[in-house]
Scaffold this motif. Structure first.
Motif, PDB file in Angstrom:
ATOM      1  N   ASN A  52       1.323  -1.275   0.070  1.00 25.58           N
ATOM      2  CA  ASN A  52      -0.216   0.352   0.308  1.00 25.58           C
ATOM      3  C   ASN A  52       0.943   1.214   0.340  1.00 25.58           C
ATOM      4  O   ASN A  52       0.307   2.342  -0.195  1.00 25.58           O
ATOM      5  CB  ASN A  52      -0.070   0.800   1.006  1.00 25.58           C
ATOM      6  N   GLU A  53       2.191   1.324  -0.261  1.00 26.28           N
ATOM      7  CA  GLU A  53       2.687   2.092  -0.185  1.00 26.28           C
ATOM      8  C   GLU A  53       3.856   2.637  -1.616  1.00 26.28           C
ATOM      9  O   GLU A  53       3.343   1.258  -2.826  1.00 26.28           O
ATOM     10  CB  GLU A  53       4.344   1.590   0.762  1.00 26.28           C
ATOM     11  N   ARG A  54       3.510   3.352  -2.500  1.00 25.14           N
ATOM     12  CA  ARG A  54       4.182   3.750  -3.233  1.00 25.14           C
ATOM     13  C   ARG A  54       5.400   4.335  -3.445  1.00 25.14           C
ATOM     14  O   ARG A  54       6.726   4.006  -4.831  1.00 25.14           O
ATOM     15  CB  ARG A  54       3.406   5.015  -3.247  1.00 25.14           C
ATOM     16  N   GLU A  55       6.108   5.181  -2.187  1.00 29.02           N
ATOM     17  CA  GLU A  55       8.222   5.394  -2.163  1.00 29.02           C
ATOM     18  C   GLU A  55       7.718   5.466  -0.946  1.00 29.02           C
ATOM     19  O   GLU A  55       7.792   5.551  -0.518  1.00 29.02           O
ATOM     20  CB  GLU A  55       7.687   6.629  -2.644  1.00 29.02           C
ATOM     21  N   LYS A  56       9.414   5.335  -0.826  1.00 26.62           N
ATOM     22  CA  LYS A  56      10.124   5.089   0.209  1.00 26.62           C
ATOM     23  C   LYS A  56      11.864   5.038   0.554  1.00 26.62           C
ATOM     24  O   LYS A  56      12.303   5.341  -0.631  1.00 26.62           O
ATOM     25  CB  LYS A  56      10.006   3.096   0.928  1.00 26.62           C
ATOM     26  N   HIS A  57      12.610   6.038   1.125  1.00 26.55           N
ATOM     27  CA  HIS A  57      13.466   6.830   1.379  1.00 26.55           C
ATOM     28  C   HIS A  57      14.321   5.884   2.560  1.00 26.55           C
ATOM     29  O   HIS A  57      13.568   5.781   3.519  1.00 26.55           O
ATOM     30  CB  HIS A  57      13.296   7.793   1.343  1.00 26.55           C
ATOM     31  N   SER A  58      15.285   5.602   2.293  1.00 30.36           N
ATOM     32  CA  SER A  58      16.416   5.462   3.198  1.00 30.36           C
ATOM     33  C   SER A  58      17.691   6.571   3.276  1.00 30.36           C
ATOM     34  O   SER A  58      18.429   5.116   2.591  1.00 30.36           O
ATOM     35  CB  SER A  58      16.127   3.602   3.508  1.00 30.36           C
TER      36      SER A  58
END
Lengths: 111, 115
Positions: A52-58
């Motif tokens: 259900n997420e579209r983008e993620k940063h780390s």
């Protein structure tokens, strides 16, 4: 057949450049994960993105997920020689928890 | 916090022998997974143990077996070794949080060579 397929199979860039790797999968997923493997050693978990997420940063990593296209991308910004490794995307389906891996993208970052 | 540990690091056996590989999960993790990474075949799922029971197995013959102990550590046994069993065997563990499974954390692997 493989659930996660990475593209390209190999990528060679200069230090400081950005590296983009893509992954496609076939069935519905619970989440998608990216791992790194240095030269035949254990895998290091990089990032998990849920369905259900579209983008993620780390840090220098950015992962996108497009469930309509069943694809994901991993962007490594400002690459370093230490980023040289194989990168795998893996998926966890709704029916179980074992990971299925594609062939990986072999990234070489030249100093 | 200690990560997933595997022993031995390297194992050399001859065809027909038996191999035993060991894995200790991260403290608090109840699930242990085994994967095989053979040259040219990529990473393939072997076995999954959770709470002492085998939950699933990959497409491998019965001579690949294992078990999980009450402390959640695990053994992978490979009987009647064949040359093509030469591979890096990776163990991973994951917690079970709220009934949903999370990311897997891998050990450094055991490199098995069958001569």
């Amino acid at each position: 057949s493989q659930q996660g397929e990475e593209d390209p199979q190999a990528l060679s860039i200069q230090e400081g450049e950005n590296a983009t790797m893509n992954c496609s999968y076939k069935t519905s997923i619970n989440n998608l994960q990216w791992y790194r493997q240095n030269s035949g050693r254990g895998l290091v978990h990089l990032i998990l993105i849920r369905s259900n997420e579209r983008e993620k940063h780390s840090g220098r990593l950015r992962v996108t997920l497009d469930t309509s296209k069943k694809s994901s991308s991993l962007l490594i910004t400002a690459s370093r020689a230490a980023d040289t490794a194989s990168y795998f995307c893996t998926t966890v389906g709704n029916a179980g928890n074992m990971l299925t891996f594609g062939g990986g993208t072999r990234l070489m970052v030249k100093p | 916090e200690a990560g997933v540990t595997q022993s031995p690091t390297h194992l050399i056996k001859t065809r027909g022998q038996q191999a035993t590989l060991r894995c200790s999960p991260i403290s608090g993790h109840t699930s242990v997974y085994w994967y095989q990474q053979a040259l040219g075949l990529g990473l393939q799922f072997l076995l999954w143990y959770d709470e002492g029971e085998e939950r699933n197995r990959g497409n491998f013959p019965p001579r690949f077996s294992g078990r999980q102990f009450p402390n959640y550590s695990s053994e992978l046994n490979v009987n009647a070794l064949e040359l093509e069993d030469s591979a890096l065997y990776l163990c991973a563990s994951s917690p079970r949080t709220g009934g949903r499974y999370n990311e897997q954390f891998f050990g450094p692997g055991t490199r098995l060579t069958v001569l």
